[in-house]
Design an enzyme around this catalytic site. Sequence first.
Site, PDB file in Angstrom:
ATOM      1  N   GLY A 133      38.585  33.520  35.443  1.00  0.00           N
ATOM      2  CA  GLY A 133      38.509  33.855  36.869  1.00  0.00           C
ATOM      3  C   GLY A 133      39.779  34.508  37.384  1.00  0.00           C
ATOM      4  O   GLY A 133      39.724  35.466  38.170  1.00  0.00           O
ATOM      5  N   THR A 134      40.924  34.019  36.954  1.00  0.00           N
ATOM      6  CA  THR A 134      42.194  34.549  37.458  1.00  0.00           C
ATOM      7  C   THR A 134      42.325  36.026  37.099  1.00  0.00           C
ATOM      8  O   THR A 134      42.673  36.853  37.949  1.00  0.00           O
ATOM      9  CB  THR A 134      43.368  33.730  36.880  1.00  0.00           C
ATOM     10  OG1 THR A 134      43.215  32.378  37.318  1.00  0.00           O
ATOM     11  CG2 THR A 134      44.708  34.265  37.333  1.00  0.00           C
ATOM     12  N   ASN A 160      36.662  26.603  46.813  1.00  0.00           N
ATOM     13  CA  ASN A 160      36.830  25.612  45.743  1.00  0.00           C
ATOM     14  C   ASN A 160      37.345  24.268  46.235  1.00  0.00           C
ATOM     15  O   ASN A 160      37.240  23.282  45.526  1.00  0.00           O
ATOM     16  CB  ASN A 160      37.763  26.153  44.652  1.00  0.00           C
ATOM     17  CG  ASN A 160      39.024  26.757  45.212  1.00  0.00           C
ATOM     18  OD1 ASN A 160      38.971  27.685  46.022  1.00  0.00           O
ATOM     19  ND2 ASN A 160      40.160  26.250  44.806  1.00  0.00           N
ATOM     20  N   GLN A 183      33.262  29.567  41.683  1.00  0.00           N
ATOM     21  CA  GLN A 183      32.675  28.233  41.905  1.00  0.00           C
ATOM     22  C   GLN A 183      31.145  28.275  42.003  1.00  0.00           C
ATOM     23  O   GLN A 183      30.500  27.234  41.954  1.00  0.00           O
ATOM     24  CB  GLN A 183      33.242  27.606  43.192  1.00  0.00           C
ATOM     25  CG  GLN A 183      34.693  27.194  43.079  1.00  0.00           C
ATOM     26  CD  GLN A 183      34.905  25.984  42.170  1.00  0.00           C
ATOM     27  OE1 GLN A 183      33.986  25.196  41.893  1.00  0.00           O
ATOM     28  NE2 GLN A 183      36.123  25.815  41.681  1.00  0.00           N
ATOM     29  N   HIS A 199      34.425  28.247  32.251  1.00  0.00           N
ATOM     30  CA  HIS A 199      34.658  26.795  32.203  1.00  0.00           C
ATOM     31  C   HIS A 199      34.183  26.071  33.458  1.00  0.00           C
ATOM     32  O   HIS A 199      34.153  24.839  33.503  1.00  0.00           O
ATOM     33  CB  HIS A 199      36.126  26.478  31.885  1.00  0.00           C
ATOM     34  CG  HIS A 199      37.098  26.704  33.004  1.00  0.00           C
ATOM     35  ND1 HIS A 199      37.590  25.660  33.761  1.00  0.00           N
ATOM     36  CD2 HIS A 199      37.682  27.819  33.483  1.00  0.00           C
ATOM     37  CE1 HIS A 199      38.453  26.154  34.651  1.00  0.00           C
ATOM     38  NE2 HIS A 199      38.526  27.452  34.504  1.00  0.00           N
ATOM     39  N   THR A 210      41.454  42.403  21.550  1.00  0.00           N
ATOM     40  CA  THR A 210      40.401  41.971  20.623  1.00  0.00           C
ATOM     41  C   THR A 210      39.510  40.942  21.316  1.00  0.00           C
ATOM     42  O   THR A 210      40.003  39.994  21.921  1.00  0.00           O
ATOM     43  CB  THR A 210      41.049  41.365  19.358  1.00  0.00           C
ATOM     44  OG1 THR A 210      41.862  42.378  18.779  1.00  0.00           O
ATOM     45  CG2 THR A 210      40.020  40.886  18.360  1.00  0.00           C
ATOM     46  N   CYS A 258      44.182  23.916  40.443  1.00  0.00           N
ATOM     47  CA  CYS A 258      45.165  24.905  40.017  1.00  0.00           C
ATOM     48  C   CYS A 258      46.483  24.691  40.739  1.00  0.00           C
ATOM     49  O   CYS A 258      47.468  25.332  40.468  1.00  0.00           O
ATOM     50  CB  CYS A 258      44.643  26.307  40.303  1.00  0.00           C
ATOM     51  SG  CYS A 258      42.990  26.525  39.707  1.00  0.00           S
TER      52      CYS A 258
HETATM   53  N1  PLP Z   1      38.754  31.360  41.798  1.00  0.00           N
HETATM   54  C1  PLP Z   1      38.303  30.163  42.186  1.00  0.00           C
HETATM   55  C2  PLP Z   1      37.517  30.041  43.450  1.00  0.00           C
HETATM   56  C3  PLP Z   1      38.584  29.022  41.412  1.00  0.00           C
HETATM   57  O1  PLP Z   1      38.150  27.823  41.803  1.00  0.00           O
HETATM   58  C4  PLP Z   1      39.343  29.173  40.223  1.00  0.00           C
HETATM   59  C5  PLP Z   1      39.720  27.986  39.413  1.00  0.00           C
HETATM   60  O2  PLP Z   1      39.876  26.889  39.921  1.00  0.00           O
HETATM   61  C6  PLP Z   1      39.764  30.464  39.854  1.00  0.00           C
HETATM   62  C7  PLP Z   1      39.450  31.533  40.662  1.00  0.00           C
HETATM   63  C8  PLP Z   1      40.543  30.690  38.585  1.00  0.00           C
HETATM   64  O3  PLP Z   1      39.683  30.654  37.489  1.00  0.00           O
HETATM   65  P1  PLP Z   1      40.254  30.408  35.985  1.00  0.00           P
HETATM   66  O4  PLP Z   1      40.580  28.957  35.916  1.00  0.00           O
HETATM   67  O5  PLP Z   1      39.116  30.774  35.090  1.00  0.00           O
HETATM   68  O6  PLP Z   1      41.408  31.307  35.816  1.00  0.00           O
END
Ligand code: PLP
Length: 376
Positions: free
Chosen positions: A72-73, A151, A179, A201, A237, A324
């Site tokens: 996600g990041t 989140n 989410q 995940h 890769t 996070c």
């Molecule tokens: N965006 C939202 C709304 C999230 O809740 C999260 C993770 O908690 C992320 C982005 C980041 O995702 P990742 O953990 O896959 O980097």
Amino acid sequence: MNKKIYADNAATTKLDLGAFEAMKPYMLDEFGNASQPYSFARQPKKAIQDARESIASCIGASPEEVFFTSGGTESDNWAIKGTVIYNQQKRATITSAFEHHAILRSCESIERQGYPVAYLWPTEEGYITTDILRNCITDKTYLVSVMFANNEIGTVLPIKDLCELAHANGALFHTDAVQAVGHLPIDVHALEVDMLSASAHKFNGPKGVGFLYIKKGIELFPFIDGGAQESKHRAGTENVAGIVGMAAALRENTITLQENFQYVKKLESLLIDQLDDMRIEYKRNGGKDVLPGLVSLSFPGADGEAILHRLDLNGICISTGSACDSKNTEISHVLQAIRLDETYAKGTVRISLGKLNTTDDVIAICSALKRVLHAG
Ligand code: PLP
């Protein structure tokens, strides 16, 4: 020792067993590099293409619109930073003040390069309404990025309406749906979004893999430079096992989505009923449209950190806010954005139930909460 109860599914979820089985061959025998021309690469290459098709069909996209990332990041960083390069007149980006830090920090980064960003403040319930966006958007807006669901407090936002308004003003629309994917029905073509971020995940897939949906015709500058993978859009890769596991997990969650939704909503109602029966004083954050199972509770005068640690001693995992940011003990930016009173904000915890939780888990969480809160 009692059984451990995991109730932090918004932070991450347990890997689906079917997904794990699907991944195994690509970590053991079929380890070839999918970019190579020889026959040993054939199966990994096919597996990636099958995964792309499967994921696309789960979200209403075409396979060429799905780009694999490390999660996600990265998808969020790419959506924000990859569009800016085409924005030569430095038109504005609009986002919300309660996005995940993957979006907020990416926006700060483009601001440092001279691209203006405006931050929308949600309502106290956690909504970004079309009126809020209308007050800010102009024909100088280049990109609007608003999350699908928050989140920390779970609010599900009116993405289709916000996207329509962005398009009516000539802006692109991205949504961080990390989410929501795998938990709520998502059809990118019906929503008409230009970009959508997801992370495996969060829906019982493996960690370190995700995707960015990019609508056909939208120009996005590559975020990671290097090889020609992902149609020259995202070098590196391919994480074949991760991609295969993500596709299997999303397929499983898509097939069982309604069933899981109803089951988790039942657990959520049980939790609220139990708290009410126990006459525990609390405020639930996030309005009426919230993610299934995500319960953000504020106990006035309590200390959320202390609740988390005491529940942990009872074998129960919950969160005070966003996983996070667990090292940050300040009031979270989300609770600040919804202007939650400090006595409530400090006593806020997030319980996020998932399909693997049981009614016994919920009953145990509530009675532990009662003990912990009464212990002061
Ligand atoms: N965006 C939202 C709304 C999230 O809740 C999260 C993770 O908690 C992320 C982005 C980041 O995702 P990742 O953990 O896959 O980097």
